[in-house]
Scaffold this motif. Structure first.
Motif, PDB file in Angstrom:
ATOM      1  N   ARG A 335      -1.457 -27.774 -56.012  1.00 22.94           N
ATOM      2  CA  ARG A 335      -1.424 -27.117 -54.701  1.00 22.94           C
ATOM      3  C   ARG A 335      -1.610 -28.147 -53.605  1.00 22.94           C
ATOM      4  NH1 ARG A 335      -5.614 -22.346 -52.703  1.00 22.94           N
ATOM      5  NH2 ARG A 335      -4.837 -22.143 -50.569  1.00 22.94           N
ATOM      6  N   LYS A 336      -0.889 -27.945 -52.508  1.00 21.88           N
ATOM      7  CA  LYS A 336      -0.975 -28.838 -51.354  1.00 21.88           C
ATOM      8  C   LYS A 336      -1.378 -28.032 -50.136  1.00 21.88           C
ATOM      9  CE  LYS A 336       1.631 -32.292 -48.712  1.00 21.88           C
ATOM     10  NZ  LYS A 336       2.945 -32.964 -48.559  1.00 21.88           N
ATOM     11  N   PHE A 337      -2.483 -28.401 -49.487  1.00 24.21           N
ATOM     12  CA  PHE A 337      -2.940 -27.734 -48.286  1.00 24.21           C
ATOM     13  C   PHE A 337      -2.110 -28.181 -47.079  1.00 24.21           C
ATOM     14  CE2 PHE A 337      -6.781 -27.298 -50.908  1.00 24.21           C
ATOM     15  CZ  PHE A 337      -7.058 -25.953 -50.709  1.00 24.21           C
ATOM     16  N   ASP A 338      -2.275 -27.464 -45.992  1.00 26.59           N
ATOM     17  CA  ASP A 338      -1.522 -27.798 -44.778  1.00 26.59           C
ATOM     18  C   ASP A 338      -1.878 -29.174 -44.242  1.00 26.59           C
ATOM     19  OD1 ASP A 338      -0.327 -25.337 -44.920  1.00 26.59           O
ATOM     20  OD2 ASP A 338      -1.759 -24.349 -43.576  1.00 26.59           O
ATOM     21  N   SER A 339      -3.101 -29.625 -44.518  1.00 26.67           N
ATOM     22  CA  SER A 339      -3.521 -30.953 -44.052  1.00 26.67           C
ATOM     23  C   SER A 339      -2.958 -32.078 -44.905  1.00 26.67           C
ATOM     24  CB  SER A 339      -5.048 -31.028 -44.051  1.00 26.67           C
ATOM     25  OG  SER A 339      -5.550 -30.856 -45.362  1.00 26.67           O
ATOM     26  N   GLY A 340      -2.318 -31.736 -46.038  1.00 27.30           N
ATOM     27  CA  GLY A 340      -1.761 -32.746 -46.929  1.00 27.30           C
ATOM     28  C   GLY A 340      -2.607 -33.041 -48.144  1.00 27.30           C
ATOM     29  N   LYS A 342      -3.996 -32.690 -51.701  1.00 26.00           N
ATOM     30  CA  LYS A 342      -3.471 -32.117 -52.937  1.00 26.00           C
ATOM     31  C   LYS A 342      -4.611 -31.862 -53.903  1.00 26.00           C
ATOM     32  CE  LYS A 342       1.082 -34.297 -52.602  1.00 26.00           C
ATOM     33  NZ  LYS A 342       2.072 -35.186 -53.252  1.00 26.00           N
ATOM     34  N   GLU A 390     -11.220 -27.631 -46.366  1.00 27.18           N
ATOM     35  CA  GLU A 390      -9.886 -27.038 -46.471  1.00 27.18           C
ATOM     36  C   GLU A 390      -9.983 -25.513 -46.572  1.00 27.18           C
ATOM     37  OE1 GLU A 390      -7.149 -28.661 -46.065  1.00 27.18           O
ATOM     38  OE2 GLU A 390      -8.150 -30.608 -45.963  1.00 27.18           O
ATOM     39  N   ASN A 394      -8.510 -22.778 -43.905  1.00 28.68           N
ATOM     40  CA  ASN A 394      -7.680 -21.655 -44.337  1.00 28.68           C
ATOM     41  C   ASN A 394      -8.238 -20.332 -43.859  1.00 28.68           C
ATOM     42  OD1 ASN A 394      -5.592 -22.968 -45.557  1.00 28.68           O
ATOM     43  ND2 ASN A 394      -6.326 -22.716 -47.644  1.00 28.68           N
ATOM     44  N   ASN A 397      -7.285 -19.917 -40.317  1.00 24.20           N
ATOM     45  CA  ASN A 397      -5.891 -19.486 -40.167  1.00 24.20           C
ATOM     46  C   ASN A 397      -5.724 -17.995 -40.464  1.00 24.20           C
ATOM     47  OD1 ASN A 397      -5.083 -22.095 -39.505  1.00 24.20           O
ATOM     48  ND2 ASN A 397      -4.655 -22.639 -41.640  1.00 24.20           N
TER      49      ASN A 397
END
Length: 445
Positions: A335-340, A342, A390, A394, A397
């Motif tokens: 999985r990769k978060f919006d901040s980059g 992993k 992270e 989330n 968001n």
């Protein structure tokens, strides 16, 4: 035909990711991606089609990947192995004009004479239907058969050297040392220096090889002890909590020793990244359970390389192995978060459950006044602060939290805007989260 159809072969266990389960002391030697198994003399024996063949130090494991079933042929039953050949001979002109239906007969075949109970002999053929170096595989098969790793041999006692007479001087001391004179003397000194350096280098490599062999023995011993602990824990159900805790600590310690048979490019060949991804999926299952279902990719890389010992992998190999999880049925995912950032997480990991715990933390009286930091969330969730941040972003968001950036860093507060009535923004509710926040703010002043 699935591997379960060949009931004349003993079944072999398969992990959740589809890799064969190796017994204590068993090491993987080579892989062939696509083979068939044909009984040549007995039509009553069912053949195998389209299997992944894993050669280990103890068995030949035929894995049918679609059905995730496997059959094993112990190497102890192999009486003789014949070199690979083609049934009709390898004729380039004939292969050019042969039809596609008869091209299967041109595949290399490794014939094995095996002994089966009760006291009968059978001849089977391993048909290699893929592009692979069959000679290399056959050579390693012979090495495994000759090594007889399944036979536990007693350690040989060290032979005592010939006793040296007391007062005897070494030969190099008895020899007459010529004085260093002229150019010949300088050349002789250089020659002696090179010989001494070469001997030291050879001794160093011998020590390194001995250390590596001892490390493999220790890993095999740790695996045997871990399996024994697991068997004892399953049979003894009346043990107290303290004994169970000590057994669990011992299992964790033995698991940290390393992987007994890591997947390498030498053994897996073209299947290197595929088998590496499956072995990685099996490896991260226990660390993910302890970490709450999610770990940073950097942490997994360090743990996996530590477990592989001297067979280290590159970050590119790890990324490529993780990217293959989308094509196979494994319980983990990348999985990769919006901040980059992993991470690796289990497929059963629920963001909603994490958001519920974060919301509960942010609604505590102290958090309503001062907010929560990534360290507070990390302590509650039992994960690293970087991953906790992270999760907080989330949750922001999703509209659950509001962020405040100050010289002290990030602070997150529960989103009180959800408590405000859009039709009457000036009305104060005498109950609910907003009223609790007002009460705490008034009490602080």
């Amino acid at each position: 035909m699935s591997a379960a159809a060949a009931d004349w072969l003993p079944s072999a266990s398969v992990t959740a990711s589809g890799r064969p389960v190796l017994s204590a002391g068993e090491v993987e030697r080579n892989l062939l991606p696509l083979v068939d198994l044909d009984p040549e003399e007995n039509p009553r024996l069912a053949p195998l089609r389209g299997c992944l063949l894993a050669l280990t130090s103890h068995r030949l494991i035929f894995l049918h990947e679609p059905s995730r079933s496997a059959r094993g042929l112990p190497l102890a039953t192999v009486v003789h192995a014949y070199p690979p050949h083609r049934r009709h001979g390898h004729n380039p002109l004939r292969s050019l004009f042969s039809s596609s239906s008869s091209s299967s007969s041109q595949h290399p075949r490794i014939r094995l004479q095996i002994s089966m109970p009760p006291a009968r002999s059978e001849v089977i053929a391993i048909v290699v239907t893929c592009k692979a170096d069959v000679d290399v595989f056959f050579g390693r098969l012979l090495e495994a058969i000759r090594a007889r790793a399944w036979v536990v041999a007693p350690a040989a006692a060290p032979s005592s050297g010939t006793p040296v007479a007391e007062g005897a001087a070494p030969a190099e001391d008895v020899a007459i040392r010529m004085p260093v004179v002229g150019v010949s003397g300088i050349l002789r000194m250089e020659q002696e220096s090179w010989e001494s350096a070469g001997q030291n280098l050879q001794d160093a490599f011998q020590d390194l090889n001995a250390l590596m062999s001892k490390a493999k023995e220790m890993m095999q011993l740790a695996e045997k002890m871990r399996l024994k602990l697991l068997m004892n824990s399953s049979t003894e159900s009346n043990s107290n909590d303290e004994e169970m805790g000590s057994k669990q600590d011992m299992q964790d310690l033995l698991l940290s020793v390393g992987i007994v048979s890591p997947v390498t490019k030498e053994t897996a060949g073209a299947l290197y990244h595929q088998q590496l991804s499956l072995q990685l999926a099996d490896f991260v299952r226990i660390p993910l359970e302890k970490a709450g279902g999610m770990m940073a990719l950097v942490d997994v890389y360090c743990l996996f390389n530590r477990a592989r010992g001297t067979e280290l992998i590159s970050p590119e190999d790890l990324l490529q192995a993780c990217s293959l999880w989308e094509k196979v049925d494994v319980p983990v995912m990348l999985r990769k978060f919006d901040s980059g950032v992993k991470v690796i997480q289990t497929k059963t990991h629920s963001d909603e459950e994490v958001f519920a715990r974060i919301s509960s933390l942010a609604q505590k009286p102290d958090a309503l006044q001062k907010g929560i930091s990534p360290s507070d969330a990390a302590f509650t969730l039992g994960i690293a602060p970087a991953l906790a941040k992270e999760h907080l972003l989330n949750a922001e968001n999703k509209g659950l939290l509001c962020r405040d950036v100050s010289p002290d860093g990030f602070r997150f507060f529960i989103n009180l805007f959800n408590e405000i009535d859009a039709q009457n923004i000036y009305s104060q509710k005498p109950h609910g989260l907003y009223n609790a926040w007002i009460s705490i703010a008034m009490a602080s002043h």
